[in-house]
Write an enzyme that holds these catalytic residues in place. Sequence first.
Site, short mmCIF file in Angstrom:
data_model
loop_
_atom_site.label_atom_id
_atom_site.label_comp_id
_atom_site.label_asym_id
_atom_site.label_seq_id
_atom_site.Cartn_x
_atom_site.Cartn_y
_atom_site.Cartn_z
CG ASP A 1 -1.73 1.20 1.39
OD1 ASP A 1 -2.44 1.57 0.44
OD2 ASP A 1 -1.67 1.82 2.47
CG ASP B 1 -1.84 7.55 0.43
OD1 ASP B 1 -1.76 8.77 0.46
OD2 ASP B 1 -1.93 6.89 -0.63
#
Length: 220
Positions: free
Chosen positions: A7, A9
């Site tokens: 991922d 953020d």
Amino acid sequence: MRTVIFDLDGTLADTSGDLLAAANACFRQMGHGDVLTQPGDAGIALRGGKRMLTEGLKRVGAYQETMVEDYYPVLLEAYREAIDLHTFLYPGAMDAVEALKTAGYGVGICTNKPEALAEQLMRSLGVRDAFASLVGADTLPVRKPDPAPLFEAARRAGGDPARTILIGDSDTDRNTSAAAGVPSVLVTFGPSGEDMAALKPEALLHRYEDLPGLVADLLP
């Protein structure tokens, strides 16, 4: 090939400062001033633009779904224009990425940030070329927690989707890995780190130096 998919953020980088600034630009246009604050609202920021607009409008007693939809493009434009003023990569993240690549893993990104913004940010940070794939929220017709973007990121990185692992920071990432039938590692150094153990991932990551070892254990 085995792949490690990250991922973005809250996992590779703390992007909350620039996200909150973009949301506050919208709230100022509405006449509310700066509604969201750092670091208190960092966790909200990492849930995305519409979540920030929703929470901020509720805070000032002005929530309307149409306002969220109307200002979402405004937020994205404000974010695009100032995407890296406060954003930073977490310590050790890129060292871990390079160690994984040296060990023979394919490495990619699967994010719910719009693909163009994710590409812009990673290039601005100077690390886009370290990742063999990048799949964003709008790359496919579906986004996380649907497993399809994770599988696509693994394929684009040259790997077998069944032999991948997702590194994330949220229930969305945990649910994505569960739907895909693959392991997840959740980081504890993001804004929601104290909540990660309750999601029962296959492993928790407290510092990036430990990631290659965790991956080797989970993807033998």
